[in-house]
Design a protein around this motif. Structure first.
Motif, short mmCIF file in Angstrom:
data_model
loop_
_atom_site.label_atom_id
_atom_site.label_comp_id
_atom_site.label_asym_id
_atom_site.label_seq_id
_atom_site.Cartn_x
_atom_site.Cartn_y
_atom_site.Cartn_z
N GLY A 213 24.55 -33.34 -21.68
CA GLY A 213 24.11 -34.67 -21.70
C GLY A 213 22.79 -34.77 -21.37
O GLY A 213 21.90 -35.91 -21.27
N ALA A 214 22.06 -33.52 -20.96
CA ALA A 214 20.55 -33.76 -20.26
C ALA A 214 19.60 -34.16 -21.39
O ALA A 214 18.65 -34.76 -21.05
N THR A 215 19.62 -33.54 -22.70
CA THR A 215 18.82 -33.91 -23.41
C THR A 215 18.91 -35.59 -23.87
O THR A 215 17.89 -36.35 -23.85
N GLN A 216 20.03 -36.21 -24.10
CA GLN A 216 20.07 -37.62 -23.93
C GLN A 216 19.88 -38.46 -22.96
O GLN A 216 19.09 -39.40 -23.09
N GLU A 217 19.89 -37.81 -21.79
CA GLU A 217 19.47 -38.65 -20.46
C GLU A 217 17.73 -38.38 -20.63
O GLU A 217 17.14 -39.53 -20.26
N ALA A 218 17.25 -37.51 -20.90
CA ALA A 218 15.83 -37.44 -20.69
C ALA A 218 15.14 -38.22 -22.01
O ALA A 218 14.31 -38.97 -21.67
N ALA A 219 15.77 -38.36 -23.06
CA ALA A 219 15.48 -39.22 -24.25
C ALA A 219 15.48 -40.78 -23.89
O ALA A 219 14.68 -41.59 -24.06
N ALA A 220 16.85 -40.94 -23.03
CA ALA A 220 17.00 -42.38 -22.84
C ALA A 220 16.09 -42.91 -21.82
O ALA A 220 15.57 -44.02 -21.88
N GLN A 221 15.59 -41.88 -20.85
CA GLN A 221 14.77 -42.28 -19.80
C GLN A 221 13.19 -42.81 -20.57
O GLN A 221 12.83 -43.63 -20.06
N SER A 222 12.92 -41.99 -21.46
CA SER A 222 11.76 -42.27 -21.92
C SER A 222 11.56 -43.57 -22.76
O SER A 222 10.61 -44.34 -22.68
N LEU A 223 12.58 -43.77 -23.39
CA LEU A 223 12.77 -44.99 -24.05
C LEU A 223 13.06 -46.26 -23.25
O LEU A 223 12.12 -47.24 -23.39
N LEU A 224 13.38 -46.19 -22.13
CA LEU A 224 13.59 -47.21 -21.15
C LEU A 224 12.27 -47.32 -20.36
O LEU A 224 11.94 -48.52 -20.19
N ALA A 225 11.80 -46.39 -20.07
CA ALA A 225 10.46 -46.22 -19.48
C ALA A 225 9.18 -47.03 -20.46
O ALA A 225 8.25 -47.77 -19.92
N ALA A 226 9.52 -47.03 -21.60
CA ALA A 226 8.60 -47.56 -22.82
C ALA A 226 9.15 -48.97 -22.87
O ALA A 226 8.34 -49.71 -23.65
N GLY A 227 10.03 -49.55 -22.43
CA GLY A 227 10.38 -50.99 -22.55
C GLY A 227 11.61 -51.26 -23.19
O GLY A 227 11.78 -52.64 -23.28
N ALA A 228 12.38 -50.24 -23.80
CA ALA A 228 13.73 -50.59 -24.28
C ALA A 228 14.45 -51.29 -23.21
O ALA A 228 14.74 -50.90 -22.22
N SER A 229 15.37 -52.33 -23.89
CA SER A 229 16.21 -53.07 -22.91
C SER A 229 17.63 -52.16 -22.64
O SER A 229 17.98 -52.47 -21.51
N ARG A 230 17.91 -51.48 -23.59
CA ARG A 230 19.31 -50.75 -23.23
C ARG A 230 18.98 -49.60 -24.21
O ARG A 230 18.53 -49.62 -25.28
N VAL A 231 19.77 -48.55 -23.93
CA VAL A 231 20.00 -47.24 -24.81
C VAL A 231 21.53 -46.89 -24.72
O VAL A 231 22.10 -46.80 -23.77
N SER A 232 21.73 -46.71 -25.96
CA SER A 232 23.50 -46.26 -26.08
C SER A 232 23.34 -45.03 -26.86
O SER A 232 22.52 -44.95 -27.88
N VAL A 233 24.21 -44.21 -26.66
CA VAL A 233 24.26 -42.62 -27.36
C VAL A 233 25.22 -42.95 -28.39
O VAL A 233 26.40 -43.16 -28.05
N TYR A 234 25.05 -42.24 -29.58
CA TYR A 234 26.13 -41.88 -30.74
C TYR A 234 26.07 -40.59 -31.21
O TYR A 234 24.91 -40.30 -31.42
N ALA A 235 26.86 -39.78 -30.78
CA ALA A 235 27.00 -38.51 -31.52
C ALA A 235 28.36 -38.16 -32.34
O ALA A 235 29.23 -38.63 -32.06
N LEU A 236 28.30 -36.91 -33.15
CA LEU A 236 29.54 -36.34 -33.81
C LEU A 236 30.59 -35.99 -32.94
O LEU A 236 31.67 -36.18 -32.95
N ALA A 237 30.07 -35.38 -31.75
CA ALA A 237 31.05 -34.61 -31.00
C ALA A 237 30.55 -34.38 -29.71
O ALA A 237 29.04 -34.41 -29.25
N ARG A 238 31.49 -33.97 -28.82
CA ARG A 238 31.26 -33.87 -27.30
C ARG A 238 31.74 -32.47 -26.77
O ARG A 238 33.12 -32.28 -27.26
N THR A 239 31.08 -31.78 -26.16
CA THR A 239 31.71 -30.57 -25.67
C THR A 239 32.53 -30.88 -24.20
O THR A 239 32.14 -31.91 -23.55
N PRO A 240 34.00 -30.40 -24.17
CA PRO A 240 34.62 -30.78 -23.01
C PRO A 240 34.02 -30.38 -21.72
O PRO A 240 33.24 -29.47 -21.66
#
Length: 240
Positions: A213-240
């Motif tokens: 989840g580190a990549t998604q967290e870093a990307a989401a943080q950048s988007l929020l810092a730039a003014g996005a009101s909300r970030v939701s992540v969508y992916a094909l798969a998740r490692t257990p």
């Protein structure tokens, strides 16, 4: 890039049903989006998972994993279609590393259908943004960005505009495959930058696999810092 756009258009075009065979077992019966109905039933469903990071949870009454309770990630939610296990893991690897675009198209189309109810129930998403790849890696190593091709299919199915230029990878980080979550987070510091105006927009961040989840967290943080009101992540798969 015109070539990448043409590739995305080809990937989003469904195969002629008269010529389609299941990518997993080879049958031509009941094939939808490249996989037959029995093989679709064998795909490893993620099941009940953490709302914030999509980590599978053992107790159905829990909504968050322990890590997200202790340190909530910047994204409001994360949703993945499958567990990163056989045969989904093999199809993802064929897509990313062997340029098997049929495998990628199949997974993206099926995931778009499976996740559509969630999209309808969640707060309205304004744009979809794929996790970017550093230009050197995209140009000289892989040749394409798998997240962008997945986002193109999601956007077409969900009728949400895809804006790849909203986020850029500005630092070429080391390979993430063997790193822990803390190491990945350190590796990704200052690696993303926003490239377009996203003020007050709900951004759907698209990736192929959520690992730590580190990549998604870093990307989401950048988007929020730039003014996005909300970030939701969508992916094909998740490692257990």
């Amino acid at each position: 890039m015109p070539l990448l756009r043409l590739l995305g258009q080809a990937l989003t075009r469904p195969l002629d049903k008269h010529f389609a065979r299941c990518l997993l077992c080879g049958t031509a019966d009941e094939v939808q989006a490249g996989i037959c109905a029995p093989c679709q039933c064998d795909l490893p469903s993620l099941g009940h998972a953490c709302v914030r990071c999509a980590l599978p949870l053992a107790e159905t009454q829990d909504r968050h994993c322990a890590a997200c309770i202790q340190r909530p990630p910047p994204q409001a939610s994360s949703v993945a279609c499958w567990s990163y296990a056989y045969p989904v893991a093999q199809l993802v690897q064929r897509f990313k590393y062997q340029r098997d675009f049929a495998a990628g198209r199949t997974l993206a189309e099926l995931a778009a259908q499976e996740l559509h109810p969630h999209i309808q129930q969640a707060p309205r998403i304004d744009i979809l943004v794929p996790i970017p790849m550093h230009w050197r890696k995209q140009l000289f190593t892989r040749g394409f960005n798998q997240a962008q091709l997945i986002a193109d299919i999601f956007g077409s199915y969900w009728r949400i505009p895809v804006v790849p230029g909203a986020l850029r990878k500005v630092a070429a980080s080391d390979s993430q495959q063997t790193l822990s979550r803390a190491q990945r987070r350190k590796n990704l510091i200052h690696s993303f930058a926003t490239g377009r105006q996203i003020q007050d927009l709900h951004v759907g961040l698209v990736d192929d696999v959520i690992t730590t989840g580190a990549t998604q967290e870093a990307a989401a943080q950048s988007l929020l810092a730039a003014g996005a009101s909300r970030v939701s992540v969508y992916a094909l798969a998740r490692t257990p």
